[in-house]
Design a protein around this motif. Structure first.
Motif, PDB file in Angstrom:
ATOM      1  N   SER A  97     -21.285  68.251 -84.047  1.00 34.03           N
ATOM      2  CA  SER A  97     -20.915  66.905 -83.627  1.00 34.03           C
ATOM      3  C   SER A  97     -20.138  66.167 -84.715  1.00 34.03           C
ATOM      4  O   SER A  97     -20.397  66.345 -85.902  1.00 34.03           O
ATOM      5  CB  SER A  97     -22.180  66.110 -83.279  1.00 34.03           C
ATOM      6  OG  SER A  97     -21.923  64.719 -83.363  1.00 34.03           O
ATOM      7  N   PRO A 103     -20.170  61.344 -78.046  1.00 31.95           N
ATOM      8  CA  PRO A 103     -20.923  62.433 -77.428  1.00 31.95           C
ATOM      9  C   PRO A 103     -21.408  62.024 -76.040  1.00 31.95           C
ATOM     10  O   PRO A 103     -21.312  60.848 -75.672  1.00 31.95           O
ATOM     11  CB  PRO A 103     -22.108  62.629 -78.380  1.00 31.95           C
ATOM     12  CG  PRO A 103     -22.311  61.281 -78.987  1.00 31.95           C
ATOM     13  CD  PRO A 103     -20.939  60.669 -79.096  1.00 31.95           C
ATOM     14  N   ALA A 104     -21.932  62.978 -75.291  1.00 30.17           N
ATOM     15  CA  ALA A 104     -22.466  62.682 -73.957  1.00 30.17           C
ATOM     16  C   ALA A 104     -23.772  61.919 -74.074  1.00 30.17           C
ATOM     17  O   ALA A 104     -24.418  61.935 -75.121  1.00 30.17           O
ATOM     18  CB  ALA A 104     -22.689  63.993 -73.194  1.00 30.17           C
ATOM     19  N   ASP A 105     -24.144  61.237 -73.019  1.00 26.25           N
ATOM     20  CA  ASP A 105     -25.457  60.581 -72.916  1.00 26.25           C
ATOM     21  C   ASP A 105     -25.695  59.495 -73.952  1.00 26.25           C
ATOM     22  O   ASP A 105     -26.830  59.292 -74.367  1.00 26.25           O
ATOM     23  CB  ASP A 105     -26.595  61.615 -73.010  1.00 26.25           C
ATOM     24  CG  ASP A 105     -26.455  62.691 -71.959  1.00 26.25           C
ATOM     25  OD1 ASP A 105     -26.026  62.354 -70.845  1.00 26.25           O
ATOM     26  OD2 ASP A 105     -26.741  63.853 -72.264  1.00 26.25           O
ATOM     27  N   GLU A 152     -18.346  59.291 -72.419  1.00 23.43           N
ATOM     28  CA  GLU A 152     -18.186  60.497 -73.211  1.00 23.43           C
ATOM     29  C   GLU A 152     -16.707  60.695 -73.513  1.00 23.43           C
ATOM     30  O   GLU A 152     -15.856  60.568 -72.641  1.00 23.43           O
ATOM     31  CB  GLU A 152     -18.731  61.705 -72.445  1.00 23.43           C
ATOM     32  CG  GLU A 152     -18.639  62.993 -73.241  1.00 23.43           C
ATOM     33  CD  GLU A 152     -19.263  64.185 -72.503  1.00 23.43           C
ATOM     34  OE1 GLU A 152     -19.731  63.996 -71.364  1.00 23.43           O
ATOM     35  OE2 GLU A 152     -19.253  65.281 -73.083  1.00 23.43           O
ATOM     36  N   GLU A 174     -26.057  60.736 -84.948  1.00 26.96           N
ATOM     37  CA  GLU A 174     -26.146  60.534 -83.501  1.00 26.96           C
ATOM     38  C   GLU A 174     -27.489  59.950 -83.038  1.00 26.96           C
ATOM     39  O   GLU A 174     -27.491  58.982 -82.274  1.00 26.96           O
ATOM     40  CB  GLU A 174     -25.833  61.840 -82.765  1.00 26.96           C
ATOM     41  CG  GLU A 174     -25.719  61.633 -81.263  1.00 26.96           C
ATOM     42  CD  GLU A 174     -25.302  62.909 -80.527  1.00 26.96           C
ATOM     43  OE1 GLU A 174     -24.531  63.701 -81.096  1.00 26.96           O
ATOM     44  OE2 GLU A 174     -25.757  63.095 -79.387  1.00 26.96           O
TER      45      GLU A 174
END
Ligand SMILES: [Zn+2]
Ligand SMILES: [Zn+2]
Length: 200
Positions: free
Chosen positions: A2, A28-30, A40, A121
């Motif tokens: 990431s 990033p996703a979510d 995203e 993250e």
């Protein structure tokens, strides 16, 4: 790996040592809830300052990000640019072990410094997600949509309504009306007549 993982090999372990950097990376996703959050792949810009502490690394971050969602009442798009502040202490694994040994039940939730890296993250997620509304609204008193035609009520005249009643309600109203009339109309006169008849 990431884009939110920061290399800390060049951050001296001596307490007070500082490393500053700027990160520009796709989100990033979510990063959000199901209904509102950072799309995203949208751009994240982070100003990062890492400071060596006795038992870990303090991460101070200003993250510039874009938030997208939808008003739950009128479905209007909600878009906002926001700066999220992260102020998080990442502990060295041995410091986490110590806390765990002392019976700290929250030790499992603590953020750990990796061997050579630190992942921003989870800290970004923790800083952002609790601030997002469960029920996003374009404004607190959003009137939403007309249940009959689906148009935005605020874009319709104040007296907007539909004449057509649900047939089930019409039928029910009719029944109630008749029932009430019958009881009022038949009940008392019969009693009175009966009473008069007995007396006579
Ligand atoms: Zn709305
Ligand atoms: Zn309508």
């Amino acid at each position: 790996m990431s884009g939110l993982v920061v290399d800390i090999v060049d951050l001296p372990r001596a307490t007070g040592s500082v490393k500053s950097l700027q990160i520009r990376t796709p989100a990033p996703a979510d990063l959000g809830t199901g209904i509102i959050g950072v799309p995203e792949g949208s751009e994240l810009t982070l100003d990062v300052t890492l400071t060596s502490m006795d038992d870990g690394v303090l991460a101070r971050v200003d993250a510039d990000l874009h938030i997208h969602g939808e008003c739950v009442r009128c479905l209007r798009d909600l878009d906002e640019n926001r700066t999220v502040r992260i102020d998080e202490l990442y502990l060295f694994p041995e410091a986490i072990e110590t806390q765990r040994a002392q019976g700290d039940e929250e030790a499992a939730d603590l953020l750990a410094v990796g061997e050579t890296t630190l992942d921003l993250e989870p800290a970004l997620r923790d800083a952002l997600v609790p601030t997002l509304p469960f029920q996003p609204l374009c404004r607190p008193d959003c009137p939403g949509l007309c249940p009959d035609c689906g148009q935005r009520l605020e874009e319709l005249p104040a007296d907007h309504h539909h004449e057509v009643l649900d047939p089930r309600w019409s039928a029910l109203a009719g029944l109630l009306g008749t029932g009430t009339d019958r009881e009022d109309g038949l009940g008392s006169p019969t009693d009175e007549e009966g009473a008069e008849g007995d007396q006579a």
